[in-house]
Design a protein around this motif. Structure first.
Motif, PDB file in Angstrom:
ATOM      1  N   HIS A  46      26.791  17.081   7.702  1.00  0.00           N
ATOM      2  CA  HIS A  46      25.359  17.153   7.364  1.00  0.00           C
ATOM      3  C   HIS A  46      25.163  18.307   6.401  1.00  0.00           C
ATOM      4  N   THR A  47      24.999  17.990   5.094  1.00  0.00           N
ATOM      5  CA  THR A  47      24.702  19.036   4.109  1.00  0.00           C
ATOM      6  C   THR A  47      23.674  18.542   3.098  1.00  0.00           C
ATOM      7  N   HIS A  48      23.008  19.515   2.496  1.00  0.00           N
ATOM      8  CA  HIS A  48      22.121  19.298   1.343  1.00  0.00           C
ATOM      9  C   HIS A  48      22.678  20.157   0.203  1.00  0.00           C
ATOM     10  N   ILE A  49      23.958  20.047  -0.023  1.00  0.00           N
ATOM     11  CA  ILE A  49      24.683  21.005  -0.856  1.00  0.00           C
ATOM     12  C   ILE A  49      24.365  20.872  -2.340  1.00  0.00           C
ATOM     13  N   VAL A  50      23.828  19.712  -2.749  1.00  0.00           N
ATOM     14  CA  VAL A  50      23.413  19.511  -4.145  1.00  0.00           C
ATOM     15  C   VAL A  50      21.916  19.784  -4.237  1.00  0.00           C
ATOM     16  N   HIS A  51      21.552  20.806  -4.994  1.00  0.00           N
ATOM     17  CA  HIS A  51      20.145  21.150  -5.152  1.00  0.00           C
ATOM     18  C   HIS A  51      20.001  22.150  -6.281  1.00  0.00           C
ATOM     19  N   GLY A  52      18.789  22.347  -6.728  1.00  0.00           N
ATOM     20  CA  GLY A  52      18.494  23.370  -7.717  1.00  0.00           C
ATOM     21  C   GLY A  52      17.833  24.569  -7.065  1.00  0.00           C
ATOM     22  N   GLU A  58      29.572  15.456   3.836  1.00  0.00           N
ATOM     23  CA  GLU A  58      28.430  14.561   3.629  1.00  0.00           C
ATOM     24  C   GLU A  58      27.419  15.288   2.757  1.00  0.00           C
ATOM     25  N   ILE A  59      26.875  14.599   1.756  1.00  0.00           N
ATOM     26  CA  ILE A  59      25.905  15.201   0.836  1.00  0.00           C
ATOM     27  C   ILE A  59      24.676  14.302   0.747  1.00  0.00           C
ATOM     28  N   LYS A  60      23.505  14.882   0.950  1.00  0.00           N
ATOM     29  CA  LYS A  60      22.258  14.122   0.938  1.00  0.00           C
ATOM     30  C   LYS A  60      21.505  14.313  -0.372  1.00  0.00           C
ATOM     31  N   SER A  61      20.715  13.300  -0.728  1.00  0.00           N
ATOM     32  CA  SER A  61      19.687  13.504  -1.746  1.00  0.00           C
ATOM     33  C   SER A  61      18.467  14.069  -1.007  1.00  0.00           C
ATOM     34  N   GLY A  62      17.280  13.925  -1.569  1.00  0.00           N
ATOM     35  CA  GLY A  62      16.094  14.334  -0.831  1.00  0.00           C
ATOM     36  C   GLY A  62      15.315  15.490  -1.417  1.00  0.00           C
ATOM     37  N   TYR A  63      15.832  16.082  -2.506  1.00  0.00           N
ATOM     38  CA  TYR A  63      15.091  17.153  -3.169  1.00  0.00           C
ATOM     39  C   TYR A  63      14.531  16.709  -4.511  1.00  0.00           C
ATOM     40  N   LEU A  73      18.411   9.827  -7.865  1.00  0.00           N
ATOM     41  CA  LEU A  73      19.644   9.209  -8.351  1.00  0.00           C
ATOM     42  C   LEU A  73      20.587  10.248  -8.940  1.00  0.00           C
ATOM     43  N   ASN A  74      20.047  11.231  -9.640  1.00  0.00           N
ATOM     44  CA  ASN A  74      20.897  12.274 -10.220  1.00  0.00           C
ATOM     45  C   ASN A  74      21.602  13.101  -9.150  1.00  0.00           C
ATOM     46  N   MET A  75      20.903  13.353  -8.050  1.00  0.00           N
ATOM     47  CA  MET A  75      21.541  14.087  -6.961  1.00  0.00           C
ATOM     48  C   MET A  75      22.737  13.308  -6.414  1.00  0.00           C
ATOM     49  N   LEU A  76      22.572  12.021  -6.245  1.00  0.00           N
ATOM     50  CA  LEU A  76      23.660  11.199  -5.731  1.00  0.00           C
ATOM     51  C   LEU A  76      24.785  11.075  -6.749  1.00  0.00           C
ATOM     52  N   ARG A  77      24.430  11.012  -8.026  1.00  0.00           N
ATOM     53  CA  ARG A  77      25.475  10.987  -9.070  1.00  0.00           C
ATOM     54  C   ARG A  77      26.262  12.292  -9.062  1.00  0.00           C
ATOM     55  N   ALA A  78      25.572  13.389  -8.887  1.00  0.00           N
ATOM     56  CA  ALA A  78      26.262  14.683  -8.823  1.00  0.00           C
ATOM     57  C   ALA A  78      27.205  14.728  -7.628  1.00  0.00           C
ATOM     58  N   ALA A  79      26.751  14.215  -6.492  1.00  0.00           N
ATOM     59  CA  ALA A  79      27.604  14.199  -5.299  1.00  0.00           C
ATOM     60  C   ALA A  79      28.863  13.381  -5.541  1.00  0.00           C
ATOM     61  N   THR A 133      39.679  18.091  -4.457  1.00  0.00           N
ATOM     62  CA  THR A 133      40.389  17.300  -3.461  1.00  0.00           C
ATOM     63  C   THR A 133      39.539  17.282  -2.193  1.00  0.00           C
ATOM     64  N   VAL A 134      38.542  16.417  -2.193  1.00  0.00           N
ATOM     65  CA  VAL A 134      37.594  16.328  -1.090  1.00  0.00           C
ATOM     66  C   VAL A 134      37.080  14.896  -1.012  1.00  0.00           C
ATOM     67  N   ARG A 135      36.747  14.492   0.170  1.00  0.00           N
ATOM     68  CA  ARG A 135      36.149  13.183   0.406  1.00  0.00           C
ATOM     69  C   ARG A 135      34.654  13.391   0.596  1.00  0.00           C
ATOM     70  N   VAL A 136      33.838  12.705  -0.175  1.00  0.00           N
ATOM     71  CA  VAL A 136      32.385  12.861  -0.114  1.00  0.00           C
ATOM     72  C   VAL A 136      31.754  11.588   0.422  1.00  0.00           C
ATOM     73  N   ARG A 137      30.843  11.754   1.358  1.00  0.00           N
ATOM     74  CA  ARG A 137      30.002  10.663   1.831  1.00  0.00           C
ATOM     75  C   ARG A 137      28.552  11.014   1.523  1.00  0.00           C
ATOM     76  N   THR A 138      27.849  10.092   0.894  1.00  0.00           N
ATOM     77  CA  THR A 138      26.480  10.361   0.454  1.00  0.00           C
ATOM     78  C   THR A 138      25.463   9.714   1.390  1.00  0.00           C
ATOM     79  N   SER A 139      24.326  10.373   1.526  1.00  0.00           N
ATOM     80  CA  SER A 139      23.199   9.825   2.281  1.00  0.00           C
ATOM     81  C   SER A 139      21.948   9.881   1.416  1.00  0.00           C
ATOM     82  N   PHE A 140      21.272   8.755   1.296  1.00  0.00           N
ATOM     83  CA  PHE A 140      20.000   8.708   0.578  1.00  0.00           C
ATOM     84  C   PHE A 140      18.907   9.228   1.496  1.00  0.00           C
TER      85      PHE A 140
END
Length: 422
Positions: free
Chosen positions: A90-96, A157-162, A170-176, A184-191
């Protein structure tokens, strides 16, 4: 683009040192915490793990090794602990941007809800995230990702939402997705389009769902950007009926669901999540025994987030005893986000879960391995078991309890990442 290139160059050496892609080998002279039998941690002393084609082929005591594996290339771990690689589910690691000023406001007496209603909180990060392009989002997220990888994390896991508008979500998910190609990481995205109501839709939450959230979800799915659908069920966000509409669309699209539920109050989000067979219900400080029973029946994992609990100085802990009694799997995560959990240490979350929530070190390790995998719907990681991906972590410790016991100490020796396709 220049900033992104600079960030990649600065971090590439560290990334190479932190992870070794595994194809085939035999790991020997190690204590195994397999998380895969009834003993605490699933411990095997003087254990051996055989890896072939990036997957675990055999696990057991060294003296029981079948002769057919004796000639494999060997790595002697010198008695070190071997665990499944950690999973931050559970992360919101992509954000401004950041929200340091809100940190000050809360210390000055403002509650999380008061900050949000004053235009801060999620909406503050929304403005900064809308102003960033994909390259900028990736560049700012990379140091946070690297901090997690340095502690033995293999899956995030990386969420959009910001964004709360079509383009930025969509850009947040593209960044993820791009982060997965750079590390070398496995990413799972959540809208997480149902995270908050943006200012332009104030007082019109249902219209926001109809006009922005659901159409953007469909676009994200069409672009293969989303692995699951999340929402925030709370008085400052969306009610159960509104979340149900989002979940209905997710089910129609064939996507699993999860939910931020019962963090600040009890609105019925956990029961809703269980009714939809959600992968997880997250936060759940205000969940009760009935919720635990429903989650157990549905197989829904409780994702506990002590970083947010700590940052917000909350006092109501999740119903740990009820989760134990009804055998609800308890996962742990950083909830890495700029407002309520600016944390990039999963090891610290393990310590916090033990000290603040009274979880045991064995529960904490399960919470960032096998139970975190369950919270993401992943069946091929989180345990040291035949057929699993060889996503592993080697630690300079004598006993797995040390991973939760130490504060501010990273005992990772090496992170091993499976060289296999999902």
């Amino acid at each position: 683009m220049q900033d992104l290139t600079k960030s990649i160059c600065m971090n590439i050496l560290a990334a190479l040192i932190l992870a070794m892609a595994i194809d085939s080998m035999r790991l020997v002279n190690t204590t195994l915490a397999t998380l895969d039998n009834d003993s605490p941690y699933g411990l095997i002393e003087q254990g051996t793990v055989v890896i072939e084609d990036g997957r675990i082929q055999w696990v057991g005591p060294e003296q029981a090794l079948p002769a057919q594996y004796a000639e494999h290339e060997t790595q002697d771990l010198d008695g070190r602990l071997l665990t499944p690689a950690l999973i931050d589910c559970h992360t919101h690691i992509v954000h401004g941007g950041h929200r340091a000023r809100e940190f000050e406001m809360r210390l000055e007496g403002a509650s999380y809800e008061e900050v949000a209603r004053a235009g801060g909180g999620i909406v503050s990060t929304m403005r900064a995230t809308r102003a960033a392009d994909v390259d900028s989002l990736v560049a700012s997220a990379l140091p946070r990702v690297d901090a997690l990888l340095a502690e033995g994390v293999s899956t995030i896991e990386i969420k959009s939402g910001y964004g709360l508008d079509e383009e930025t979500e969509l850009n947040m998910l593209r960044a993820a997705r791009r982060l997965e190609s750079l590390r070398t990481v496995r990413v799972r995205t959540s809208f997480l389009g149902a995270h908050s109501v943006p200012p332009e839709y104030k007082g019109r939450a249902d219209e926001y769902i109809d006009e922005i959230c659901l159409p953007t979800l469909r676009l994200a799915q069409a672009e293969s950007l989303v692995d699951a659908v999340d929402g925030f069920c709370e008085g400052i966000a969306f009610d159960t009926q509104q979340i149900a509409r989002v979940f209905d669309e997710a089910i129609r699209l064939g996507l699993p669901v999860k939910l931020h539920a019962e963090q600040l109050s009890h609105l019925g989000g956990t029961a809703l999540a269980a009714r939809y067979g959600a992968l997880s219900a997250d936060h759940v400080e205000y969940a009760d025994e009935q919720d635990a029973m429903l989650m157990a029946k549905a197989g829904t994992t409780a994702v506990l987030l002590p970083g947010a609990f700590y940052t917000l100085r909350e006092t109501r802990i999740p119903p740990i005893a009820s989760f134990r009694q009804h055998r609800v799997a308890m996962a742990l995560a950083t909830d890495c986000n700029p407002g309520t959990s600016p944390a990039t240490s999963l090891l610290l979350m393990m310590n916090m879960a033990c000290t603040l929530f009274r979880m045991t070190p064995a529960e904490a390790l399960a919470g960032v391995t096998c139970h975190a995998a369950a919270a993401l719907g992943l069946e091929d990681t989180g345990r040291i078991r035949r057929g699993m991906r060889a996503d592993l972590a080697i630690w300079d410790v004598e006993h797995p309890a040390e991973l939760s016991y130490r504060v501010g100490t990273n005992k990772l020796y090496q992170r091993l990442f499976a060289d296999v396709d999902d």
